[in-house]
Design a protein around this motif. Structure first.
Motif, PDB file in Angstrom:
ATOM      1  N   MET A  95       7.692  11.232   3.180  1.00 37.12           N
ATOM      2  CA  MET A  95       6.372  11.386   2.590  1.00 37.12           C
ATOM      3  C   MET A  95       5.607  12.508   3.292  1.00 37.12           C
ATOM      4  O   MET A  95       4.946  13.324   2.656  1.00 37.12           O
ATOM      5  N   MET A  96       5.711  12.536   4.623  1.00 40.26           N
ATOM      6  CA  MET A  96       5.038  13.586   5.377  1.00 40.26           C
ATOM      7  C   MET A  96       5.811  14.903   5.347  1.00 40.26           C
ATOM      8  O   MET A  96       5.218  15.981   5.306  1.00 40.26           O
ATOM      9  N   ALA A  97       7.136  14.826   5.383  1.00 39.90           N
ATOM     10  CA  ALA A  97       7.951  16.036   5.476  1.00 39.90           C
ATOM     11  C   ALA A  97       8.041  16.785   4.150  1.00 39.90           C
ATOM     12  O   ALA A  97       8.222  18.011   4.151  1.00 39.90           O
ATOM     13  N   MET A  98       7.875  16.076   3.017  1.00 43.60           N
ATOM     14  CA  MET A  98       8.104  16.707   1.722  1.00 43.60           C
ATOM     15  C   MET A  98       6.859  16.716   0.828  1.00 43.60           C
ATOM     16  O   MET A  98       6.426  17.773   0.375  1.00 43.60           O
ATOM     17  N   VAL A 129      -7.798  -4.298  -1.325  1.00 49.44           N
ATOM     18  CA  VAL A 129      -8.478  -3.581  -0.248  1.00 49.44           C
ATOM     19  C   VAL A 129      -8.070  -2.111  -0.214  1.00 49.44           C
ATOM     20  O   VAL A 129      -8.912  -1.211  -0.092  1.00 49.44           O
ATOM     21  N   GLY A 130      -6.764  -1.871  -0.335  1.00 49.61           N
ATOM     22  CA  GLY A 130      -6.242  -0.534  -0.097  1.00 49.61           C
ATOM     23  C   GLY A 130      -6.446   0.462  -1.209  1.00 49.61           C
ATOM     24  O   GLY A 130      -6.891   1.596  -0.965  1.00 49.61           O
ATOM     25  N   VAL A 131      -6.143   0.073  -2.449  1.00 49.12           N
ATOM     26  CA  VAL A 131      -6.176   1.047  -3.544  1.00 49.12           C
ATOM     27  C   VAL A 131      -7.579   1.579  -3.820  1.00 49.12           C
ATOM     28  O   VAL A 131      -7.773   2.792  -3.947  1.00 49.12           O
ATOM     29  N   ILE A 181       0.840  -1.203   0.000  1.00 44.00           N
ATOM     30  CA  ILE A 181       0.000   0.000   0.000  1.00 44.00           C
ATOM     31  C   ILE A 181       0.872   1.249   0.000  1.00 44.00           C
ATOM     32  O   ILE A 181       0.635   2.197  -0.761  1.00 44.00           O
ATOM     33  N   GLY A 182       1.896   1.254   0.862  1.00 44.36           N
ATOM     34  CA  GLY A 182       2.778   2.411   0.947  1.00 44.36           C
ATOM     35  C   GLY A 182       3.462   2.739  -0.358  1.00 44.36           C
ATOM     36  O   GLY A 182       3.676   3.910  -0.683  1.00 44.36           O
ATOM     37  N   PHE A 183       3.793   1.705  -1.131  1.00 43.44           N
ATOM     38  CA  PHE A 183       4.501   1.919  -2.393  1.00 43.44           C
ATOM     39  C   PHE A 183       3.547   2.260  -3.537  1.00 43.44           C
ATOM     40  O   PHE A 183       3.848   3.113  -4.377  1.00 43.44           O
ATOM     41  N   SER A 184       2.399   1.601  -3.595  1.00 45.88           N
ATOM     42  CA  SER A 184       1.529   1.692  -4.764  1.00 45.88           C
ATOM     43  C   SER A 184       0.850   3.051  -4.904  1.00 45.88           C
ATOM     44  O   SER A 184       0.685   3.554  -6.018  1.00 45.88           O
ATOM     45  N   ILE A 205      -2.007   8.349   4.970  1.00 46.96           N
ATOM     46  CA  ILE A 205      -2.282   6.908   5.088  1.00 46.96           C
ATOM     47  C   ILE A 205      -1.079   6.088   4.627  1.00 46.96           C
ATOM     48  O   ILE A 205      -0.659   5.130   5.295  1.00 46.96           O
ATOM     49  N   THR A 206      -0.512   6.443   3.494  1.00 48.24           N
ATOM     50  CA  THR A 206       0.596   5.654   2.960  1.00 48.24           C
ATOM     51  C   THR A 206       1.861   5.816   3.807  1.00 48.24           C
ATOM     52  O   THR A 206       2.636   4.874   3.953  1.00 48.24           O
TER      53      THR A 206
END
Length: 442
Positions: free
Chosen positions: A332-335, A393-395, A267-270, A417-418
């Protein structure tokens, strides 16, 4: 005199080279049942780490160029669907196209073992080529979401899954000392494939439409993976278990933790792969530049995959993945979350390319180290099944969140989320590392 051990261990049956995990009475047997071949028998086999081993690595590398490299083109297709083809179709509906394709590519790998048992490695890979190519050709004539979900999703995904499963399994039979490097190089094929496939798909879709993009991709896919498949062969007789799923493996804590890590990592990557090019367009970047940015990501990703495989020969693969997932979730959150600057986005995409994919490179290395040869394909398949479930489920759920709360322009919710998925996976990576070490010493 010291008291003798009341339960002496038979060294000949309690350990095995390249397996960290030893056998107990209550856990899945992860070591060979049959004794290793004697020195005379071993001398008759092709040598490990040399000769035809490198041909095998090359063949598997070619197959992952198109097996996983095609996923990068899905970022182009996804952007095309969102911005041109299906403007009036909800984002969560469009997401089902790539969702089903990735799901069946991941989950369908479980079919490889029983088919290999009947057809052998070479002809099973060629069968995957035929099925996947058929899916791409049919997709080129599809004009509705459900048609693309069936052709690009189901048919292409199933064919591709067989090719990918074999590509990640066979190098473990041919490499010992350089196993990490070989599997890391094979895993880098998907990133190198992006450098080939993305510009071709982008240029053809701009000049001749998306239908011809699929047709050209089908031709390239067929020729390359056919050649790669014909070069494949096992080092010794290979008879994987004749089951789609060996349920005993599902009870093993190592398999369970690998599956949980696979779920969150996928999920984190896709999500960035599917939505980052569209987010570039929404900050004012032209469509061609936005999709071509995938090649920047892929270049750094390919280099990182090879390097991680090399480092895994010296550093614990689990430690490499832990650090990489922490960096991925943080940037991901910082940038991406906090900025709308192209420069920051570019820096994020480069760093994300370097650190986000380590589990996909080193997961097969970890599995090859934990399990005996006849279980590698099965555990790889179970791991990819977990990834497929994550996609299924995730996408679509994230697509629904993007549609309802982000109004197809605000990416903050799906970014959060990711990022959380990468950080959660670290908990189970640490648990896996601790459990493997504990069982090794017990």
């Amino acid at each position: 005199m010291p008291e003798k051990d009341k339960n002496p261990v038979d060294i000949s049956t309690s350990s095995t080279t390249n397996n960290y995990i030893t056998r107990t009475n209550t856990e899945v047997d992860l070591v060979p049942e049959n004794p290793k071949p004697d020195i005379q028998e071993e001398s008759k086999l092709p040598p490990l780490d040399k000769g035809y081993s490198w041909v095998i690595m090359f063949a598997c590398f070619i197959n992952t160029i198109f097996g996983f490299g095609s996923f990068s083109a899905f970022g182009v297709f996804q952007t095309y669907y969102l911005k041109i083809t299906f403007l009036n179709v909800p984002a969560e509906t469009i997401a089902w196209i790539s969702t089903l394709s990735i799901f069946f590519t991941d989950a369908g790998g479980l079919l490889a073992g029983p088919i290999i048992r009947r057809l052998g490695i070479r002809y099973t890979s060629i069968l995957g080529t035929i099925v996947a190519t058929t899916g791409l050709l049919l997709a080129s004539f599809s004009t509705k979401v459900w048609q693309l979900a069936l052709t690009q999703g189901l048919i292409f995904g199933l064919g591709c899954s067989i090719i990918v499963n074999i590509a990640y399994t066979v190098p473990a039979f041919w490499f010992d000392k350089h196993r990490g490097f070989a599997i890391g190089t094979v895993a880098s094929g998907g990133s190198f494939g992006s450098l080939i496939i993305v510009p071709i798909v982008t240029n053809i879709s701009n000049s001749h439409g998306i239908g011809w993009s699929f047709r050209v991709l089908a031709i390239l896919f067929f020729v390359a993976t056919l050649v790669g498949g014909m070069l494949l062969k096992p080092r010794t007789e290979y008879k994987p278990v004749n089951k789609v799923i060996e349920f005993e493996l599902l009870k093993d804590p190592v398999t369970i933790m690998i599956c949980v890590i696979s779920f969150f990592a996928e999920i984190g990557f896709s999500v960035p792969m599917l939505y980052f090019p569209a987010s570039l367009i929404d900050i004012g970047v032209k469509k061609d530049l936005a999709t071509n940015m995938i090649m920047v990501f892929s270049a750094f990703s390919a280099t990182s995959r090879i390097l991680s495989g090399y480092l895994a020969q010296r550093i614990s693969a689990e430690n490499i993945v832990i650090v990489s997932h922490f960096i991925s979730g943080t940037i991901m959150m910082a940038m991406w979350y906090t900025s709308r600057s192209f420069g920051v986005y570019l820096a994020f995409y480069i760093l994300f390319g370097m650190f986000s994919i380590q589990f996909f490179s080193l997961g097969p290395v970890m599995i090859a180290n934990y399990y005996d040869d006849d279980k590698i394909s099965q555990v790889n398949g179970i791991s990819y099944l977990a990834m497929g479930v994550a996609i299924l489920v995730g996408v679509p759920s994230i697509g629904a969140i993007f549609q309802k709360y982000g109004k197809r322009r605000d990416y903050s919710q799906i970014i959060a989320i990711t990022s959380a998925c990468y950080l959660i996976s670290i908990i189970f990576l640490v648990g896996l590392r601790y459990y493997v070490k504990k069982r090794k010493l017990s």
